[in-house]
Motif scaffolding. Structure first.
Motif, PDB file in Angstrom:
ATOM      1  N   MET A 276       0.808  -1.210   0.000  1.00  0.00           N
ATOM      2  CA  MET A 276       0.000   0.000   0.000  1.00  0.00           C
ATOM      3  C   MET A 276       0.845   1.265   0.000  1.00  0.00           C
ATOM      4  O   MET A 276       0.562   2.212  -0.748  1.00  0.00           O
ATOM      5  N   ILE A 277       1.880   1.340   0.850  1.00  0.00           N
ATOM      6  CA  ILE A 277       2.660   2.578   0.948  1.00  0.00           C
ATOM      7  C   ILE A 277       3.319   2.928  -0.386  1.00  0.00           C
ATOM      8  O   ILE A 277       3.150   4.048  -0.898  1.00  0.00           O
TER       9      ILE A 277
ATOM     10  N   TRP B 223      -3.453   7.552   5.788  1.00  0.00           N
ATOM     11  CA  TRP B 223      -4.189   6.296   5.991  1.00  0.00           C
ATOM     12  C   TRP B 223      -3.312   5.086   5.712  1.00  0.00           C
ATOM     13  O   TRP B 223      -3.406   4.056   6.400  1.00  0.00           O
ATOM     14  N   ALA B 224      -2.422   5.174   4.721  1.00  0.00           N
ATOM     15  CA  ALA B 224      -1.572   4.048   4.351  1.00  0.00           C
ATOM     16  C   ALA B 224      -0.556   3.703   5.433  1.00  0.00           C
ATOM     17  O   ALA B 224       0.001   2.598   5.427  1.00  0.00           O
ATOM     18  N   GLU B 225      -0.315   4.619   6.366  1.00  0.00           N
ATOM     19  CA  GLU B 225       0.657   4.356   7.417  1.00  0.00           C
ATOM     20  C   GLU B 225       0.246   3.179   8.309  1.00  0.00           C
ATOM     21  O   GLU B 225       1.089   2.564   8.953  1.00  0.00           O
ATOM     22  N   ARG B 226      -1.046   2.854   8.337  1.00  0.00           N
ATOM     23  CA  ARG B 226      -1.490   1.730   9.171  1.00  0.00           C
ATOM     24  C   ARG B 226      -0.972   0.403   8.633  1.00  0.00           C
ATOM     25  O   ARG B 226      -1.007  -0.605   9.338  1.00  0.00           O
TER      26      ARG B 226
ATOM     27  N   ARG C 138       3.937  10.121  12.906  1.00  0.00           N
ATOM     28  CA  ARG C 138       3.301   9.635  11.686  1.00  0.00           C
ATOM     29  C   ARG C 138       2.713  10.793  10.888  1.00  0.00           C
ATOM     30  O   ARG C 138       2.336  11.820  11.462  1.00  0.00           O
ATOM     31  N   PRO C 139       2.595  10.642   9.556  1.00  0.00           N
ATOM     32  CA  PRO C 139       1.901  11.661   8.762  1.00  0.00           C
ATOM     33  C   PRO C 139       0.453  11.798   9.211  1.00  0.00           C
ATOM     34  O   PRO C 139      -0.200  10.809   9.557  1.00  0.00           O
ATOM     35  N   ARG C 140      -0.042  13.013   9.210  1.00  0.00           N
ATOM     36  CA  ARG C 140      -1.415  13.272   9.625  1.00  0.00           C
ATOM     37  C   ARG C 140      -2.132  14.086   8.566  1.00  0.00           C
ATOM     38  O   ARG C 140      -1.506  14.749   7.733  1.00  0.00           O
TER      39      ARG C 140
END
Length: 578
Positions: free
Chosen positions: A191-192, A268-271, A282-284
């Motif tokens: 995903m990332i 969202w992809a950070e999960r 983390r990116p927000r």
């Protein structure tokens, strides 16, 4: 303050609590549907081909509507690219026999310039939707699709082939079906890089927006309402002030898409990050925070759960992830022979037909001229790759390994990468003329503006995916900067760099089509190269020369991929997969 409160008592059903965030999300969804309906109505309106203008009105007041039409085409092409990526990349990674056909085909297809696709597909799409604007719209969307899809496909394929073995073993132990494995392992693990490469592909497609909306094929010109066609018309007329309005509109579009779509996706992809230690920062995204705190997305997700369960049950007969399709040896050999015969037969039939057509039209001597021009363009491509590697690899690592810097730099990088450089070509040509720089040299800069960003975005994605525990281990052991680069950073980003390099090279070849021939104020400036050769042949409708140019460009790109990039891919898969 909540707009509606309910306090559930014992034995009572809980009612939904509407808050202002829910109202904001609901209004946003309604507005989005309204804009899509408005843009779709214009894209499907009945229209006779003879009524399609060769240029559009350059009144700045029409730019909001043009921007809406362009965005619809871009997102339609992105959806098609994502579907293509999931199907084709998965087949190439999971089916050895398919891989032998798919990868060479992708090499060839990504080397075919957009004008090469347009010269073949425009007539077909028009015939498919007679009496409707949808034919030209489909041709424009397909052209944008061809500028987005290859980067995403190669990225997802690289993610699947370098998938961690422990996750693969876990999927087999849990007896996931192939459908469940795809959505619970394959897509999350890739995903990332997929999001970052999708962002890059979307940005790179802006570069070819003018070529896809203002189409000139077989001495016929068609212009569709859009920002790209607006710029093409304004540049042709020498209206620099109108070009300025288009640049302002494009800047707003790029920043808006980044804020409303790509930044929430990145956060969202950070999960799906695969590591044992959570990153400290983390990116927000404000948009993602609003959506996640609203009950509407969860309600929609619950509505799709029965469909997901039904698909899980329906795909179980196709086999589990731990039991690949087993074919008897005799049958396997027969299938291999049959596929080989069909592929070779198709290649021979196409080669004979192309040979006869070229021999009758321009003669085989045209290949000598085309290969000479291709060598000149290839020299420009090599210079661009060397420049992009030296400049953007350190910058990409710096951005990707610092989440705070990434949040600040992402809109800037996205704007630079997404902004179509051909919008600035009139100003660049004016500078080249004033300073005496020939387009043969200045064309390198114009090509770089449309291709170098692939390396930057892939390196950012690769650096951001480095597990935090490995970074902390380097800090704990007191590893120096040089050793950190040699032992951790360069090996970790190497697969992403190879993906960026192969797509940057293909992007540079495609960019040569619009960078080696520039029209401004009724004057056309041409550089020596294969891109100018194909552009001129497409404009005049000389299909034999178009075919010669596309074949020669494919030979250069595929040859470079096979001799150089594919070997680096093998090294990345064998030695540098986490």
């Amino acid at each position: 303050m909540p707009l509606l409160r309910t306090v559930p008592g014992a034995g009572t059903l809980r009612r939904v609590r509407f808050r202002w965030l829910d109202v904001v999300v609901a209004v946003a969804i309604v507005v989005l549907f309204y804009l899509v309906i408005q843009a779709t109505a214009g894209a499907t309106a009945p229209l006779r081909l003879a009524e399609v203008p060769s240029s559009i009105d350059t009144d700045p007041a029409l730019l909001p509507y043009y921007a809406l039409r362009s965005l619809l085409r871009m997102f339609a092409a992105l959806a098609a690219s994502l579907l293509f990526t999931f199907v084709v990349a998965t087949a190439a990674a999971r089916l050895p026999r398919a891989e032998k056909v798919i990868l060479p085909a992708l090499d060839i297809l990504q080397s075919v310039p957009i004008l090469g696709f347009l010269s073949v597909t425009v007539t077909g799409f028009i015939a498919l939707f007679p009496g409707s604007t949808l034919g030209l719209e489909s041709a424009a969307i397909f052209a944008i699709f061809t500028s987005q899809v290859w980067n995403m496909t190669f990225s997802f394929y690289a993610s699947l082939t370098s998938q961690p073995r422990d996750l693969d073993e876990a999927a087999r132990l849990m007896r996931l079906t192939k459908w469940q494995r795809f959505w619970r392992l394959d897509v999350p693990s890739g995903m990332i890089p997929l999001v970052w490469n999708g962002m890059m592909s979307f940005g790179g497609a802006w570069f070819f927006l003018a070529a896809s909306e203002a189409i000139t094929v077989n001495n016929h010109s068609y212009a569709l309402p859009g920002v790209g066609a607006y710029v093409a018309s304004a540049v042709q007329a020498g209206q620099l002030d109108r070009v300025g309005w288009a640049i302002l509109t494009m800047t707003i579009m790029v920043l808006g898409v980044n804020f409303l779509f790509w930044r929430p996706l990145v956060a969202w992809a950070e999960r799906f990050r695969q590591e044992d230690t959570a990153p400290t920062d983390r990116p927000r995204s404000v948009v993602l925070d609003v959506i996640s705190r609203s009950w509407l997305p969860r309600t929609v997700e619950r509505g799709f759960r029965p469909i997901a369960r039904g698909l899980d049950r329906a795909t179980r007969p196709f086999g589990l992830a731990e039991h690949p399709l087993r074919v008897p040896v005799v049958r396997k050999r027969a299938l291999d022979v049959a596929v080989t015969v069909l592929v070779v037969a198709a290649i021979l039939v196409g080669a004979v037909a192309a040979y006869v057509f070229i021999q009758r039209s321009v003669g085989l001597g045209a290949f000598v001229e085309a290969f000479g021009l291709g060598a000149i363009t290839m020299a420009r491509v090599v210079v661009i790759l060397l420049f992009a590697t030296v400049v953007w690899v350190p910058i990409g690592v710096w951005i990707g390994m610092n989440p705070r810097i990434s949040r600040l730099a992402q809109p800037i990088v996205q704007l630079l990468a997404s902004f179509p450089a051909n919008f600035l070509f009139p100003f660049a040509i004016a500078f080249f003329v004033a300073s005496g720089i020939p387009l043969n040299l200045g064309g390198i800069l114009l090509m770089a503006l449309g291709s170098q960003w692939y390396i930057l975005f892939n390196v950012i994605a690769g650096a951001s995916a480095i597990p935090t525990d490995l970074r902390q281990a380097m800090d704990s052991f007191g590893v120096g900067r040089l050793q950190r680069w040699r032992r951790l950073i360069l090996p970790a980003i190497f697969p992403a760099y190879v993906t960026g390099g192969i797509t940057a090279a293909g992007g540079a070849w495609n960019a040569s089509i619009v960078a080696e021939v520039v029209t401004y104020n009724h004057h056309t400036y041409t550089a020596t190269g294969l891109g100018a050769y194909i552009a001129d042949a497409t404009t005049t409708g000389d299909m034999a020369k178009v075919l010669v140019g596309v074949i020669v460009m494919s030979v250069f790109v595929v040859g470079l991929n096979r001799l150089f990039w594919r070997r680096l891919y093998a090294v990345a898969e064998r030695r540098f997969s986490l």
